[in-house]
Write an enzyme that holds these catalytic residues in place. Structure first.
Site, PDB file in Angstrom:
ATOM      1  N   GLY A 193       0.822  -1.202   0.000  1.00 47.74           N
ATOM      2  CA  GLY A 193       0.000   0.000   0.000  1.00 47.74           C
ATOM      3  C   GLY A 193       0.849   1.240   0.000  1.00 47.74           C
ATOM      4  O   GLY A 193       2.015   1.192   0.369  1.00 47.74           O
ATOM      5  N   THR A 197      -0.634   4.593   4.915  1.00 49.41           N
ATOM      6  CA  THR A 197      -1.986   4.045   4.935  1.00 49.41           C
ATOM      7  C   THR A 197      -2.213   3.159   6.159  1.00 49.41           C
ATOM      8  O   THR A 197      -3.288   2.612   6.316  1.00 49.41           O
ATOM      9  CB  THR A 197      -2.278   3.235   3.670  1.00 49.41           C
ATOM     10  OG1 THR A 197      -1.170   2.387   3.409  1.00 49.41           O
ATOM     11  CG2 THR A 197      -2.505   4.142   2.497  1.00 49.41           C
ATOM     12  N   LYS A 199       0.096   0.540   7.378  1.00 49.58           N
ATOM     13  CA  LYS A 199       0.648  -0.819   7.338  1.00 49.58           C
ATOM     14  C   LYS A 199       1.349  -1.145   8.658  1.00 49.58           C
ATOM     15  O   LYS A 199       1.084  -2.183   9.266  1.00 49.58           O
ATOM     16  CB  LYS A 199       1.629  -0.967   6.165  1.00 49.58           C
ATOM     17  CG  LYS A 199       0.984  -0.721   4.818  1.00 49.58           C
ATOM     18  CD  LYS A 199       1.957  -0.877   3.671  1.00 49.58           C
ATOM     19  CE  LYS A 199       3.021   0.198   3.637  1.00 49.58           C
ATOM     20  NZ  LYS A 199       2.513   1.543   3.324  1.00 49.58           N
ATOM     21  N   THR A 200       2.214  -0.245   9.081  1.00 43.60           N
ATOM     22  CA  THR A 200       2.904  -0.453  10.349  1.00 43.60           C
ATOM     23  C   THR A 200       1.895  -0.550  11.483  1.00 43.60           C
ATOM     24  O   THR A 200       1.983  -1.424  12.349  1.00 43.60           O
ATOM     25  CB  THR A 200       3.860   0.722  10.615  1.00 43.60           C
ATOM     26  OG1 THR A 200       4.653   0.934   9.453  1.00 43.60           O
ATOM     27  CG2 THR A 200       4.750   0.448  11.794  1.00 43.60           C
ATOM     28  N   HIS A 415     -15.695   8.719 -16.263  1.00 44.43           N
ATOM     29  CA  HIS A 415     -14.716   7.915 -16.983  1.00 44.43           C
ATOM     30  C   HIS A 415     -14.737   6.464 -16.480  1.00 44.43           C
ATOM     31  O   HIS A 415     -14.873   5.529 -17.267  1.00 44.43           O
ATOM     32  CB  HIS A 415     -13.324   8.541 -16.802  1.00 44.43           C
ATOM     33  CG  HIS A 415     -12.213   7.802 -17.474  1.00 44.43           C
ATOM     34  ND1 HIS A 415     -11.617   8.242 -18.624  1.00 44.43           N
ATOM     35  CD2 HIS A 415     -11.588   6.644 -17.153  1.00 44.43           C
ATOM     36  CE1 HIS A 415     -10.671   7.396 -18.987  1.00 44.43           C
ATOM     37  NE2 HIS A 415     -10.629   6.398 -18.098  1.00 44.43           N
ATOM     38  N   GLU A 416     -14.629   6.300 -15.179  1.00 43.72           N
ATOM     39  CA  GLU A 416     -14.596   4.941 -14.632  1.00 43.72           C
ATOM     40  C   GLU A 416     -15.936   4.232 -14.838  1.00 43.72           C
ATOM     41  O   GLU A 416     -15.968   3.031 -15.122  1.00 43.72           O
ATOM     42  CB  GLU A 416     -14.224   4.949 -13.143  1.00 43.72           C
ATOM     43  CG  GLU A 416     -12.832   5.492 -12.845  1.00 43.72           C
ATOM     44  CD  GLU A 416     -11.718   4.797 -13.613  1.00 43.72           C
ATOM     45  OE1 GLU A 416     -11.830   3.589 -13.892  1.00 43.72           O
ATOM     46  OE2 GLU A 416     -10.736   5.485 -13.959  1.00 43.72           O
ATOM     47  N   ASP A 493      -5.172   3.964 -21.452  1.00 35.87           N
ATOM     48  CA  ASP A 493      -6.183   3.090 -22.041  1.00 35.87           C
ATOM     49  C   ASP A 493      -5.917   2.937 -23.531  1.00 35.87           C
ATOM     50  O   ASP A 493      -5.981   1.839 -24.088  1.00 35.87           O
ATOM     51  CB  ASP A 493      -7.583   3.694 -21.867  1.00 35.87           C
ATOM     52  CG  ASP A 493      -7.958   3.843 -20.397  1.00 35.87           C
ATOM     53  OD1 ASP A 493      -7.370   3.117 -19.576  1.00 35.87           O
ATOM     54  OD2 ASP A 493      -8.824   4.679 -20.096  1.00 35.87           O
TER      55      ASP A 493
END
Ligand code: ADP
Ligand code: MG
Ligand code: ZN
Length: 605
Positions: A193, A197, A199-200, A415-416, A493
């Site tokens: 990640g 975020t 992780k630790t 778009h997505e 794309d």
């Protein structure tokens, strides 16, 4: 350093001279030689003598006073002469000061100097870790189970990752129960990640929940100036961990050691390779049921050596992504609990205004807001302080590109949604796992497809579906905003789609006109990532037909995608709305939107 040393020496000298002057034998009384004293004595000028051992304090009849020293150890005639001359004789007991104190006083400066010297030697060794004496020792920090206060409640916004690691906690709590049943628990977990975020934090929370010791070391700690240190550190760390098992070893930034071997510019880094090899040996060496779980974290999984990812090593991967709106709200609430907050502060509004913020950014936001409040002497942190803090953090260069305006967010959502809708309609396309408009890396949003199993070969139909899907994003922008407003966000794309179409024609023989011939050899990407297209002696005319065929495949699928979207404008709008609201939507929500059930199910809530 040199300055410090000089300072200490000066202090030592000053102290030394101070002690000199405290010496009680020292006095302001004059010192006279023995022969003068004898002369005075024989001439009857002496009134009184005080004798301490060999020193004589002489008082003269004219009230003069001086000290003298008996040159020989014993002067047998002295006493007789003194008595003869009727001098008052006062004997003094041996000095009141103990020998120990005398010793201390005269040696103290010496001890001080030695102390200073030792201090500096240690300092010098201290450079580069624990010093040259102990460079083989692992630099892992150990937190015992009572030192870890972090629990799962402190982590928010990454529920999937949390779910995945919960099983580990159970295992670490009661390894015997699992062992009896022959349960296989992963030895290594790789947390992937972006920075900040959590992780630790998550790894620590696992240890905190399971109440086991937690070793932490950073990948860069393994790689140091001495060759061979890294490998011995790894050995040492596992050695220590075995003694306290069950426990968790957390290796932060594993990419520092775990980079792919034998590639890259400038040749392999020997030291790093040895370290990595040692790590692999250790991970293979201990049985899974010894109760050591290795958790590694990285934000560059792409550069890791494949050997690390093989079964029995870091075969389990947990993605810790950037939080979505709801996640951000929860993270903000966790950190807001630690400071006094004005009742008008709304975490959900702040969450909406901070897309792309990581957990660390949000914790920083709360901290900055508290500082703003403190500076203006308020007793609580108000919404204005949060707004100011947000602006300050966003001004930091890192986020300027990340944080999107409302218009950008809307465009990305369309778009997505375009990708997703086309992907849902065309045949044989992989199911969609989720869609997000949370920016990651250079892309503003992502649609995740979930391939069913490994793909060794792909049908022509499926390839064409992929090409259509790839153009769905750009087409959605065009349909909504007109062809003048289309963004550059589709360049990737377009590249992927064009490559697919070209390979279909030149390698896979999918063009009816050109037939199943090889028109180009596979791209060779072994050396330095340079792609060497070895052209296969095709005539210019053939090359032109290849281009034409490629164009035709693309046109065909572009038109198909356009029609799919034009027929489903309503769905496009509602998917955009859902994305704007939730930032991430899952397969189930997508299904509801496609069946136009979403709005109604929303209203029910
Ligand atoms: P990473 O290891 O992923 O770079 P950290 O775990 O070191 O990130 O996070 C740094 C700090 O940011 C944490 O100590 C915590 O205060 C805050 N933080 C990050 N992610 C989260 C989260 N998901 N929930 C709550 N706080 C978080
Ligand atoms: Mg970290
Ligand atoms: Zn796209």
């Amino acid at each position: 350093m040199a300055k410090n040393l000089i300072l200490w020496i000066v202090i030592a000298i000053v102290l030394m001279s101070l002690f000199q002057s405290f010496n009680p034998n020292e006095s302001i009384v004059q010192k006279i030689d023995y022969s003068t004293f004898m002369n005075d004595l024989t001439n009857d000028r002496i009134k009184e003598v005080k004798i301490f051992e060999r020193e004589i304090d002489v008082k003269k009849k004219d009230n003069g006073r001086y000290l003298t020293y008996i040159p020989l150890k014993e002067d047998p005639k002295l006493l007789d002469t003194l008595l003869e001359r009727h001098v008052t004789i006062i004997g003094e007991p041996p000095q009141g000061q103990s020998i120990l104190a005398t010793l201390f006083i005269s040696w103290f400066p010496m001890f001080l100097l030695i102390g200073v010297w030792i201090f500096f030697m240690r300092q010098i060794q201290g450079i580069g870790g624990k010093g040259a004496m102990s460079f083989g020792k692992s630099k892992a920090k150990m937190l015992s189970k009572n030192e870890i206060k972090t629990t799962f409640d402190d982590v928010a916004g990454c529920d999937e990752a949390k779910e995945e690691v919960k099983e580990l906690v159970e295992y670490l709590r009661e390894p015997d129960r699992f062992k009896k049943l022959g349960g296989k628990i992963p030895k290594g977990i790789l947390m992937i990640g972006p920075p900040g975020t959590g992780k630790t934090l998550l790894a620590k929370a696992i240890a905190g929940e399971a109440r086991v010791p937690f070793f932490t070391i950073s990948g860069s700690d393994f790689v140091e100036m001495f060759v061979g240190v890294g490998a011995s550190r790894v050995r040492d760390m596992f050695e220590q961990a075995k003694k306290t098992s069950p426990c968790i070893i957390f290796i932060d930034e594993i990419d520092a050691v775990g980079r792919q071997r034998g590639t890259g510019l400038g040749g392999g880094h020997d030291e790093r390779e040895q370290t990595l090899n040692q790590m692999l040996v250790e991970m293979d060496g201990f049985e899974g049921n010894e109760g050591i779980i290795v958790i590694a974290a990285t934000n560059r999984p792409d550069v890791l050596d494949p050997a690390l990812l093989r079964p029995g090593r870091f075969d389990r991967q947990v993605v810790v992504g950037l939080p979505d709106v709801r996640g951000r709200e929860q993270i903000l609430k966790i950190h807001m609990k630690k400071i006094p907050i004005d009742s008008k502060v709304d975490a959900s509004i702040l969450a909406r205004g901070t897309p792309g913020f990581s957990g660390a950014d949000l914790s920083n936001l709360v901290n900055e807001a508290a500082i703003f409040a403190a500076r203006t002497n308020q007793s609580v942190v108000r919404m204005e302080d949060f707004e100011k803090a947000k602006d300050k953090i966003m001004m930091g260069s890192e986020h300027r590109s990340m944080v999107m305006t409302e218009e950008q967010r809307e465009l990305t959502a369309y778009h997505e949604a375009g990708h997703a809708i086309v992907g849902k309609i065309v045949p044989e396309q992989d199911p969609i796992h989720k869609i997000t408009i949370i920016p990651r890396g250079r892309s503003l949003g992502t649609t995740f497809f979930l391939p069913k199993g490994d793909q060794i070969s792909i049908s022509k139909q499926k390839l064409e579906s992929q090409i259509s899907t790839l153009y769905g994003g750009r087409l959605a922008e065009e349909i909504i905003y007109g062809s003048q407003k289309v963004s550059t966000g589709s360049s990737n794309d377009i590249k992927t789609a064009t490559n697919l179409a070209r390979n279909m024609v030149t390698q896979w023989g999918f063009s009816e006109k050109l037939g199943p011939l090889l028109y180009a050899e596979e791209e060779d990407e072994i050396f330095l990532g340079r792609s060497v297209l070895k052209s296969n002696h095709i005539s210019e005319k053939t090359a032109r037909s290849v281009d034409k065929e490629v164009k035709e495949i693309i046109d065909r699928n572009y038109e198909r995608a356009r029609n799919i979207l034009k027929d489903r404008i309503e769905i496009l709008h509602s998917m955009k709305n859902a994305l704007m609201k939730y930032e991430t939507i899952n397969a189930e929500q997508i299904e509801d939107i496609m069946n136009q059930k979403f709005e109604s199910s929303e209203n029910k809530k």
